[in-house]
Design a protein around this motif. Structure first.
Motif, short mmCIF file in Angstrom:
data_model
loop_
_atom_site.label_atom_id
_atom_site.label_comp_id
_atom_site.label_asym_id
_atom_site.label_seq_id
_atom_site.Cartn_x
_atom_site.Cartn_y
_atom_site.Cartn_z
N ASP A 257 -2.27 -1.96 6.21
CA ASP A 257 -3.57 -2.31 6.81
C ASP A 257 -3.88 -3.79 6.62
O ASP A 257 -5.04 -4.17 6.57
N ASN B 87 -1.46 -6.01 4.54
CA ASN B 87 -0.62 -6.69 3.55
C ASN B 87 0.82 -6.91 3.99
O ASN B 87 1.32 -8.05 3.93
N GLU C 169 -10.94 -0.02 5.18
CA GLU C 169 -11.56 -0.05 3.87
C GLU C 169 -12.98 -0.59 3.88
O GLU C 169 -13.54 -0.89 2.84
N ARG D 160 -13.65 -8.04 2.21
CA ARG D 160 -12.41 -8.83 2.26
C ARG D 160 -11.63 -8.61 3.55
O ARG D 160 -10.97 -9.51 4.06
N HIS D 161 -11.65 -7.38 4.11
CA HIS D 161 -10.93 -7.15 5.37
C HIS D 161 -11.74 -7.71 6.54
O HIS D 161 -12.97 -7.63 6.52
N TRP E 76 -5.35 -12.91 -0.34
CA TRP E 76 -4.90 -12.59 1.04
C TRP E 76 -6.05 -12.74 2.03
O TRP E 76 -5.85 -13.21 3.17
C1 FUC Z 1 -5.63 -3.03 0.50
C2 FUC Z 1 -6.62 -4.14 0.23
C3 FUC Z 1 -6.67 -4.45 -1.23
C4 FUC Z 1 -5.30 -4.71 -1.76
C5 FUC Z 1 -4.40 -3.53 -1.44
C6 FUC Z 1 -3.00 -3.78 -1.84
O1 FUC Z 1 -6.05 -1.86 -0.01
O2 FUC Z 1 -7.88 -3.75 0.64
O3 FUC Z 1 -7.49 -5.61 -1.34
O4 FUC Z 1 -4.81 -5.86 -1.17
O5 FUC Z 1 -4.40 -3.34 -0.06
#
Ligand code: FUC
Length: 845
Positions: free
Chosen positions: A450, A452, A579, A660-661, A703
């Motif tokens: 999602d 990373n 998230e 953050r997202h 990130w």
């Molecule tokens: C998602 C992100 C978190 C973290 C995780 C590995 O769940 O929302 O911040 O990076 O990946």
């Protein structure tokens, strides 16, 4: 007289250009002139000019060669303290480990502490995963799907969220909420530690340790007892071994004892004067899973080498070369995921390597590594003096010292880490690349889909490391079979699907919590990489090989999408905006809705990509028609009453405005549906959304800040992009420049490199004639007034070198790999280039 990029009078420029191109092209390099009346005169000038170009090129290459070797290293005048024990809590970072220096060949990884008397080299092997294949698909989910959708269309979010959490999540414990080391999901773990103890505790002087990025070598040097000692360590891909050479300024000075261990599940033993560590990890079901082995051999000049079941000892050698190889029985093949003979692999690697002298091993390593790393050079500084240690530079930078070389270093470090953690034929870089020192790694060190793993590969194409992208496609292909089962069992749908997390055991079920686990857009998002790889390389063999993967994903979403009774448009759901949580009209907190913008955007991208791919492969069938029809009927994100781009299909207050997202901005980056050229209004709304996020504390993970760099670069907001770079440098890096979530998470490194590339070059907007608009220096910050970059890639398989001065482009060298025409833009100027077989085109301002 030089060519000038005339304003927008492109027609006249184009005719003049064509005339010129036709008349004065030859097989090396083309310079474009602006005066057709004096062509003949120019031809003479051209000849002289060409000799001048050749001479200056040779000279420049000679120069750049030297220049290309600008000091790209991390260095320190203190060792990382190897005697500090790691915190047993997997989520706690270890300060000393975050000072150690990373090496890798995609399969083997190492963190070198550089401690003098007792050295620690923490080791990783790409497939060191606990856990095992497991069935987490929930057969009871499907019967509730329609009721959930009905509740959502009626705005009953609380009830729908409750029902989704109860009926749609995976069977079993899933990822164990990121703590899956003893669960079937498993966890990427440390291989263990190699300890090299010289048995002394004497003081040392003139200490230095460095990671030389240009050559992927760690060096540790110091004086002790009047002897100068040097360690040189690298991990070779051609020879599949870690090589560590120990030399001293006097003979017979090299003596040490090696041992190996890990926190659990290991035994050591001697075999044929080699020292081995092996064991089996938990399968998460109470039994043994993956088997692994590390094999160590010492090759010494003079002195004596002995091996016991607990150590390998060298006494009185002039020089020693340690060779280490490691492997497991893992194989990325559904459903067994086993098949490698790790014993013969390590034995053979060591056998072959031990036959070669150090110089030969180093030469092969450098040749292979340079082949990737040297393709791109980025410089903001002509005469950088590398006199301050890296950790000190970070401290000074935090207190406001200007150090623009840090951007060069971070840019190239991301490339270095990608080369070191993602080689063709290996597993892709995970949340920690290939480096983890724990049994329980945060979020299991898995592959989160999602944002990373996507971010891990954003730099691959544009920074000319296309081969490093290939492991991602191996993983995606391996998810098709388990994903088909998930699609069938969970949703009675055709095709394949994956949700926000996966691992090396083919996990494709939803997560164990709906708020994040119901990211149904994941398969579409990761598939974007397939089309992107093709857009940059034009590799139709690759495209034909990956076509069934795309076809399966399209089939899934055609079954998954439903008509929104309120609009008649196709929407995805129940789904999440990864998230993130909104306040439902009844005041309850929810994450589940129909048609969240992110899902709508990634599915639109998938259908657009499918259209492109089937056109390229000349495939015409019912599925193609269905996909293009569905594309037209897909609901798209709107602009809210506050001018921001809507994250959900309805305007909901956010519970965390600085979340953050920024998943609803996928269409700005890494997608391209929203851009300044074709959709300026949506682009403006997107910028509003970004500014709002940041104003409320957004970008607070490494990130997330890295993603903001690319977002603002795509919106040509150079200073805002630079600000986020500075946030990363001051808040989200460790002393060894590892990206920090916190905890350590490597996507920030890759995202930073991709962000800097987006500031210098973009090519994501189609020109409407089947090619791409290449934008030069679209987001150049004022403070980067002078600089150059070489070897960046643009879509359409075009390589670009740029140099600028006074904040203005000076010259662009364009190397088209095909004959396809394309448009080049710089500011408000543009020119259409028709290569016609030309290897290099020079644009001068
Ligand atoms: C998602 C992100 C978190 C973290 C995780 C590995 O769940 O929302 O911040 O990076 O990946």
């Amino acid at each position: 007289m030089q060519n000038k990029l005339g304003g927008n009078s492109s027609q006249s420029v184009r005719t003049i250009l064509n005339i010129h191109l036709k008349l004065i092209i030859d097989d090396t390099c083309v310079s474009v002139f602006f005066c057709d009346i004096c062509i003949r005169k120019n031809l003479i000038l051209m000849k002289m000019h060409r000799y001048f170009i050749v001479i200056s090129l040779v000279f420049t290459c000679f120069l750049t060669g030297l220049h290309a070797q600008t000091s790209l290293r991390l260095w320190y005048d203190q060792p990382a303290n190897a005697s500090m024990r790691d915190d047993p809590n997997g989520w706690k970072d270890d300060a000393e480990w975050l000072k150690a220096l990373p090496l890798g060949n995609g399969s083997l990884g190492a963190m070198v502490f550089g401690d003098v008397n007792k050295e620690r080299i923490q080791l990783n092997e790409e497939s060191m995963w606990s856990g095992s294949k497991d069935d987490n698909d929930n057969p009871n989910a499907f019967q509730y799907l329609d009721s959930i959708r009905t509740l959502l269309f009626k705005g009953k979010f609380r009830e729908a969220t409750e029902l989704t959490n109860r009926t749609q999540i995976c069977k079993g414990v899933g990822s164990g909420l990121g703590n899956g080391s003893t669960a079937p999901f498993g966890c990427f773990q440390t291989l263990g530690d190699l300890w090299i103890d010289n048995g002394s505790n004497k003081d040392f002087q003139n200490y230095k340790r460095e990671l030389d990025l240009n050559n992927a070598v760690v060096r540790v040097s110091y004086d002790q007892n009047g002897v100068h000692f040097l360690r040189e360590i690298f991990i070779s891909s051609p020879d599949k071994v870690m090589v560590a050479r120990f030399t001293a300024s006097k003979p017979g000075q090299i003596s040490f004892t090696c041992s190996m261990n890990r926190p659990e599940r290991f035994r050591t033993y001697a075999e044929n004067n080699q020292f081995l560590m092996s064991g089996a990890l938990s399968n998460g079901k109470g039994g043994n899973g993956l088997e692994y082995q590390a094999r160590l051999q010492a090759v010494s000049k003079k002195g004596r080498v002995t091996c016991s079941d607990t150590s390998l000892t060298v006494k009185g050698a002039d020089e020693v070369m340690l060779l280490l190889s490691a492997s497991t029985d893992y194989k990325l093949s559904y459903p067994s995921y086993k098949g490698r003979n790790y014993d013969s692999i390590t034995a053979n690697n060591i056998l072959q390597a031990a036959k070669k002298p150090y110089a030969k091993l180093l030469k092969a390593h450098l040749k292979e590594f340079h082949g990737y790393f040297d393709r791109v050079d980025f410089s903001l500084h002509k005469n950088f003096k590398d006199t301050v240690s890296t950790d000190r530079r970070l401290v000074l930078n935090k207190t406001g010292a200007v150090d623009s070389h840090l951007y060069e270093l971070m840019f190239q470090y991301g490339r270095y880490l990608l080369i070191s953690s993602s080689r063709p034929g290996c597993l892709p870089a995970n949340l920690q690349g290939i480096w983890a020192n724990k049994i329980q790694t945060p979020w299991n060190g898995d592959y989160h889909t999602d944002v990373n793993i996507e971010m891990n590969y954003w730099p691959a194409e544009v920074t000319n490391l296309t081969e490093m992208h290939l492991p991602m496609f191996d993983l995606i292909s391996s998810l098709v079979e388990p994903g088909e089962k998930t699609a069938q069992v969970q949703y009675h749908a055709k095709g394949w699907v994956v949700h926000p997390i996966t691992n090396v055991w083919g996990y494709t079920s939803p997560g164990e919590g709906a708020s994040w686990g119901m990211h149904t857009g994941a398969a579409a998002w990761i598939c974007q990489h397939i089309a992107e790889h093709y857009r940059f390389t034009g590799d139709t063999v690759f495209l034909r090989r990956m076509y069934p993967v795309l076809e399966g994903a399209v089939e899934f979403y055609l079954d998954w999408l439903v008509k929104d009774p309120r609009t008649g448009m196709l929407v995805s759901g129940p789904a999440v905006s990864p998230e993130n949580t909104f306040l439902a009209p009844d005041g309850s907190q929810s994450q589940i809705s129909m048609g969240p913008s992110h899902d709508q955007e990634v599915i639109a991208q998938l259908f657009e990509d499918f259209n492109m791919v089937t056109a390229e492969l000349d495939i015409h069938n019912e599925l193609v028609n269905k996909a293009s029809l569905a594309l037209k009927r897909l609901a798209r994100p709107g602009i809210g009453s506050d001018g921001r781009l809507m994250e959900w299909a309805q305007e909901f207050p956010e519970v965390e405005p600085g979340h953050r997202h920024i998943s609803h901005l996928f269409a700005v980056h890494p997608g391209s549906q929203i851009n300044l050229i074709q959709t300026p209004l949506l682009a403006a709304a997107a910028e509003k959304s970004l500014d709002y996020r940041i104003a409320h504390g957004g970008g607070h993970t490494g990130w997330s800040a890295a993603w903001l760099v690319s977002q603002y670069a795509r919106l040509h907001q150079a200073e805002k992009a630079k600000t986020d770079l500075d946030v990363i440098l001051t808040k989200s890096v460790s002393p060894n420049l590892f990206g920090m979530h916190p905890p350590f998470q490597m996507d920030a490194n890759f995202g930073t490199t991709a962000g800097i590339a987006e500031m210098l070059l973009q090519s994501h907007v189609p020109d409407g004639e089947g090619a791409w608009i290449i934008e030069l220096l679209p987001a150049l910050p004022k403070s980067w007034s002078k600089g150059s970059v070489k070897g960046l890639k643009a879509r359409g398989n075009v390589t670009i070198d740029l140099s600028w001065k006074g904040g203005k482009l000076e010259k662009a060298l364009i190397y088209p790999a095909t004959d396809k025409a394309f448009e080049v833009r710089y500011g408000n100027k543009s020119v259409r280039i028709n290569p016609k077989g030309k290897k290099c085109i020079t644009l001068k301002i």
